[in-house]
Design an enzyme around this catalytic site. Structure first.
Site, PDB file in Angstrom:
ATOM      1  N   LYS A 159       0.825  -1.207   0.000  1.00 45.60           N
ATOM      2  CA  LYS A 159       0.000   0.000   0.000  1.00 45.60           C
ATOM      3  C   LYS A 159       0.861   1.258   0.000  1.00 45.60           C
ATOM      4  CE  LYS A 159      -3.901  -2.292   2.023  1.00 45.60           C
ATOM      5  NZ  LYS A 159      -4.591  -2.646   3.245  1.00 45.60           N
ATOM      6  N   ARG A 160       2.167   1.077   0.106  1.00 48.96           N
ATOM      7  CA  ARG A 160       3.065   2.233   0.118  1.00 48.96           C
ATOM      8  C   ARG A 160       3.176   2.895  -1.246  1.00 48.96           C
ATOM      9  NH1 ARG A 160       7.002  -1.014   2.280  1.00 48.96           N
ATOM     10  NH2 ARG A 160       8.065  -0.774   0.307  1.00 48.96           N
TER      11      ARG A 160
END
Ligand code: GLU
Length: 488
Positions: free
Chosen positions: A251-252
């Site tokens: 999700k970064r």
């Protein structure tokens, strides 16, 4: 009637993996003239937030994944938020307790932690040891008297459980490793497995397409369907999405969250097209497919069994293909928000006559990767002076190039009108007179007018700059060449 659902937990933004799950369910519903249901799984009270629910709904709408029943529009199978269905979960849980298929467990988190530690040190499988399953009424009353609030645990019975998954095939789980699992927390909220089973059944969901990270939940859910005598849907577990290094998509990365695509200037149709290709491809191998074609060709049997690799370059390529296909009016309205929020320079474009702006955008469309690129790509049209570009790019002109450029300048000065057709005639004459052709003809003109070797189509750019604009820029180039020659 095919009934599909997307059941997000409102604990964060919609990300690529969930959007792909939503899309596959939506496609199968639309293909079968079925229904697509949106259900909000907000039983994690601490992490669920209404702002996330709103954000997820906004992203789904932007993607064009419309739903037939959901928390905002209701439907015959409502309510569509799990937090509003607690009475149902309690009713079914009580039934399980009555049938002795579930029991209250008074073990505290600390006690459970201790048991886990011991199992670890004895190298035993980590599972609940069943202590409270044997409690007598007296034992229960003692715990109650201590003020302990029980969870409810489901009794797991049997050796193994088999089910068929449409992607994974025949699956077999050893139940002995499972242990009695919690279906109701001590605060009276159901766990995901209980709530999902009751809802999927009551909402008459026919197929569940979801990420295979849920595969380990499926045996528990099947046990619950059986115990509650509820009908179970068909399971379709799709492989996760990985990054280019074969790691689960983090999700970064900016591109893992759907809202970012909107900000970066991706077209929703393009993103939907790309998401559809993550783990699925049509038999004919086509890649660029509009929504109707996607619906038409989508088939569960063509879902791949191996992880899908997310490639932002490919997503961007798909996007550029969609931008190229936009009609001038649509391109203009798609670009408008990006021009309006760009720097002052690019904003000035929004004041052009619509026809002029449309022509300009059509000229730069082939070079656009995203709609946001529009302000950069528009620079060659905007600037009055190319001196700065000449200084930084320092293009090199051969003697022949300079000859071509001078001849071009002369033709321009004596040109009456200056449209794409006029430019064609001028170039033909230049070719004849100077002997230059192809790149030898176009490159010096491009460099002389823009200072750069790449950029918009000359036949679009030059008429838009007009005779005056072109002559002015050529003058700057000649001056730059003179002063550079003087320096040498
Ligand atoms: N709320 C679950 C999730 O977001 C849904 C899983 C399922 O589709 O059953 O992962």
């Amino acid at each position: 009637m095919i009934r599909m659902r997307f059941a997000p937990s409102p604990t964060g933004m919609l990300h690529v993996g969930n959007a792909r799950t939503a899309l596959f369910n939506w496609l199968w519903a639309r293909k079968n003239n079925g229904k697509f249901i949106l259900r909000i799984e907000d039983t994690d009270m601490e992490r669920s937030k209404s702002k996330w629910e709103k954000a997820i709904l906004d992203d789904l709408r932007w993607l064009g994944l419309d739903w037939d029943e959901g928390p905002d529009i209701g439907g015959d199978y409502g309510r569509y938020r799990q937090s509003e269905r607690l009475d149902l979960y309690h009713e079914y849980a009580s039934q399980l307790v009555k049938d002795d298929l579930a029991y209250p467990c008074y073990c505290t988190p600390e006690e459970l932690g201790q048991k886990r530690k011991e199992q670890l040190s004895r190298k035993q499988p980590l599972k609940y040891d069943g202590y409270c399953s044997q409690l007598t009424n007296r034992g229960r009353n003692l715990f109650k008297a201590q003020g302990r609030k029980p969870t409810l645990r489901f009794r797991v019975d049997g050796d193994k459980l088999c089910f068929k998954d449409l992607v994974k095939g025949e699956m077999e789980f050893v139940l002995g490793n499972l242990g009695d699992f919690i279906i109701m927390r001590s605060d009276g909220w159901p766990t995901y497995n209980l709530a999902a089973v009751i809802d999927d059944s009551l909402m008459e969901i026919t197929h569940i397409i979801r990420g295979d990270d849920h595969l380990s939940n499926t045996p528990k859910q099947i046990l619950l369907y059986k115990a509650l005598k509820l009908y179970a849907p068909v399971f379709v577990h799709i492989p996760l999405i990985c990054d280019m290094h074969n790691k689960p998509l983090s999700k970064r990365y900016w591109y893992s969250s759907i809202v970012q695509y909107r900000q970066e200037g991706y077209l929703p149709e393009a993103l939907v097209n790309y998401l559809a290709l993550l783990g699925w491809s049509p038999k004919n191998g086509r890649e660029i497919m509009g929504i109707d074609e996607l619906i038409d060709s989508f088939a569960l049997e063509d879902i791949s069994g191996s992880a899908a690799v997310f490639d932002i370059k490919k997503a961007t390529w798909v996007n550029s293909e969609y931008i190229k296909k936009l009609k001038p009016d649509d391109l203009m309205s798609a670009c408008m928000p990006y021009l309006k929020s760009a720097d002052e320079y690019a904003q000035s474009l929004t004041e052009l006559e619509p026809e002029q702006l449309k022509n300009m955008l059509a000229a730069i469309a082939p070079g656009l990767k995203t709609l946001k690129d529009v302000s950069n790509e528009a620079v060659p049209y905007l600037i009055d002076s190319i001196e700065g570009i000449l200084d930084t790019q320092s293009p090199s002109f051969s003697e022949k190039d300079i000859e071509v450029l001078k001849a071009f300048n002369e033709k321009l000065v004596s040109a009456d009108i200056f449209r794409a057709e006029d430019l064609k005639i001028i170039l033909k004459q230049l070719k004849k007179e100077t002997g230059a052709s192809g790149r030898g003809l176009y490159l010096p003109i491009r460099l002389g007018i823009t200072g750069e070797p790449h950029g918009p189509e000359l036949f679009e750019l030059l008429p838009l700059l007009g005779k005056k604009g072109c002559i002015e820029r050529l003058k700057q180039t000649f001056n730059w060449l003179d002063s550079n020659a003087a320096k040498v």
